[in-house]
Design an enzyme around this catalytic site. Sequence first.
Site, PDB file in Angstrom:
ATOM      1  N   ASP A  78      -0.092 -73.571  63.317  1.00 57.03           N
ATOM      2  CA  ASP A  78      -0.511 -72.331  63.970  1.00 57.03           C
ATOM      3  C   ASP A  78      -1.922 -72.009  63.493  1.00 57.03           C
ATOM      4  O   ASP A  78      -2.139 -71.638  62.336  1.00 57.03           O
ATOM      5  CB  ASP A  78       0.459 -71.206  63.591  1.00 57.03           C
ATOM      6  CG  ASP A  78       0.133 -69.880  64.279  1.00 57.03           C
ATOM      7  OD1 ASP A  78      -0.951 -69.763  64.886  1.00 57.03           O
ATOM      8  OD2 ASP A  78       0.962 -68.960  64.193  1.00 57.03           O
ATOM      9  N   HIS A  79      -2.893 -72.141  64.410  1.00 59.83           N
ATOM     10  CA  HIS A  79      -4.298 -71.967  64.020  1.00 59.83           C
ATOM     11  C   HIS A  79      -4.621 -70.518  63.679  1.00 59.83           C
ATOM     12  O   HIS A  79      -5.650 -70.244  63.044  1.00 59.83           O
ATOM     13  CB  HIS A  79      -5.220 -72.443  65.148  1.00 59.83           C
ATOM     14  CG  HIS A  79      -6.500 -73.033  64.661  1.00 59.83           C
ATOM     15  ND1 HIS A  79      -7.149 -72.592  63.531  1.00 59.83           N
ATOM     16  CD2 HIS A  79      -7.266 -74.042  65.141  1.00 59.83           C
ATOM     17  CE1 HIS A  79      -8.257 -73.291  63.347  1.00 59.83           C
ATOM     18  NE2 HIS A  79      -8.347 -74.180  64.300  1.00 59.83           N
ATOM     19  N   ARG A  80      -3.780 -69.576  64.067  1.00 64.81           N
ATOM     20  CA  ARG A  80      -4.019 -68.178  63.691  1.00 64.81           C
ATOM     21  C   ARG A  80      -3.845 -67.990  62.188  1.00 64.81           C
ATOM     22  O   ARG A  80      -4.539 -67.171  61.572  1.00 64.81           O
ATOM     23  CB  ARG A  80      -3.044 -67.252  64.425  1.00 64.81           C
ATOM     24  CG  ARG A  80      -3.131 -67.275  65.938  1.00 64.81           C
ATOM     25  CD  ARG A  80      -1.999 -66.464  66.551  1.00 64.81           C
ATOM     26  NE  ARG A  80      -0.697 -66.959  66.113  1.00 64.81           N
ATOM     27  CZ  ARG A  80       0.454 -66.378  66.413  1.00 64.81           C
ATOM     28  NH1 ARG A  80       0.460 -65.270  67.160  1.00 64.81           N
ATOM     29  NH2 ARG A  80       1.612 -66.878  65.991  1.00 64.81           N
ATOM     30  N   ALA A  81      -2.905 -68.732  61.609  1.00 61.29           N
ATOM     31  CA  ALA A  81      -2.566 -68.545  60.198  1.00 61.29           C
ATOM     32  C   ALA A  81      -3.210 -69.563  59.283  1.00 61.29           C
ATOM     33  O   ALA A  81      -3.460 -69.277  58.101  1.00 61.29           O
ATOM     34  CB  ALA A  81      -1.041 -68.600  60.027  1.00 61.29           C
ATOM     35  N   PRO A  96      -1.409 -70.811  69.152  1.00 62.96           N
ATOM     36  CA  PRO A  96      -2.422 -71.856  69.344  1.00 62.96           C
ATOM     37  C   PRO A  96      -2.159 -73.040  68.412  1.00 62.96           C
ATOM     38  O   PRO A  96      -2.531 -73.020  67.250  1.00 62.96           O
ATOM     39  CB  PRO A  96      -3.735 -71.136  69.001  1.00 62.96           C
ATOM     40  CG  PRO A  96      -3.332 -70.047  68.062  1.00 62.96           C
ATOM     41  CD  PRO A  96      -1.948 -69.621  68.452  1.00 62.96           C
TER      42      PRO A  96
END
Length: 416
Positions: A388-391, A216
């Site tokens: 990376d919006h997850r991290a 994402p």
Amino acid sequence: MPELLRMPEVATGTEEAHLSAWAVAENQTYAATDVIVHVETAKAAVDVEAETDGVILKALVPPGTDVQVGDPIALIGRPGESIEDIDAELARLGVGVGVGAGAADNGTGSEFGSGSTNGNGRVFASPIARRLAKDAKLDIAQLTGTGPAGRIVRSDVTRAIALHIPPQSSIAQPEPASVPTPTAAAQSRDGRSEIPHTKFRRLIATRLTESKATIPHFYLRASVRADRLLKLRAELNAALPVRVSVNDLILKAVAVAHTQVPEVNVIWTETGLRQYGSVNLGVAIASPKGLVTPVIAQVERLSIGTLAETTRDLARRASEGQLKQAELEGGTSTVSNLGMYGTEEFTAIINPPQSSILAVGAARPEADVTRRGAVKVRTKIRVVLSVDHRAIDGALAAQWMSVFRDAVEAPLRLLG
């Protein structure tokens, strides 16, 4: 005693690699650190070196084959060792007789068709392949697997996504005559031509498609004043034997930001965030084969002169296909600079498993309003950070961008 040589994970996160050529023939001895096989990934062409002295008793995979990481590619032994019954030795090691036969067609057949089943309607597929297919709304039973025994693997799904297979629909198998297999650019009457994809270009396409499908992305844009940076560069080039580029200084500024905001110096894994104690940065290089991103280790510890020499050396060896395995791994972020082409601003796709990439535009004079309302002309560089919006969350990325901007606009700290 003979043992199997398996396809190494030549780049972090890759599931397969393309075996382009053997550097050592069968029954030819080699020494430790000798190059024994040439492989290609979505990142680069890589020379795989031998860990110990040995001999290739039997090559199990012909050149031009896509091979899953961990699959056997050769039977090797000690220098001077020979085996009378190769098939029996392979059977002892759990490898079927005739392995590699037809392997040159692995991954090059039809992209469509029914998935591999066990006769009871169950499709054999890896867990990540099933998840990717579900997220992309693909019917996994319509895909053809290129893994062991026809197993559907991640690359099969990402390839299907790249080809825009319609979701949950019945796909008719194309007629063989309708699938062109040109060996050179074919020109039509109206002047159009089609250049066949190289294996390296296909790997890059699969890699980037996977990135956009699974990561994402979000983006932060900034315009940074570069007058002091350019002045410092001129002074360094007048004093140092090696020429320092704007990109070298940008790399140092990224290292400063990663050091001061260490929460950004991470990559996402399925089990947790992996945080690094040093700043290892990829640098995007346009090579004759395509885009490659070698990683420079411990950028925060390198002097500007050493960093400039390192980037020049990587660029030279990337163009020659001489990058080493270790030089493609371990990065958390990449710098991609198109400023030399006059590009003002662009966004870049994250290179998995990294968590960010900084796109750098050209240095251009622009009107700038001071705090007192006066208008001055200053040199500015526009940058876009893909994250990376997850991290990494938005506020954290904004904090990183603020530190990066300060490092570029007050560049003396880059010399520390």
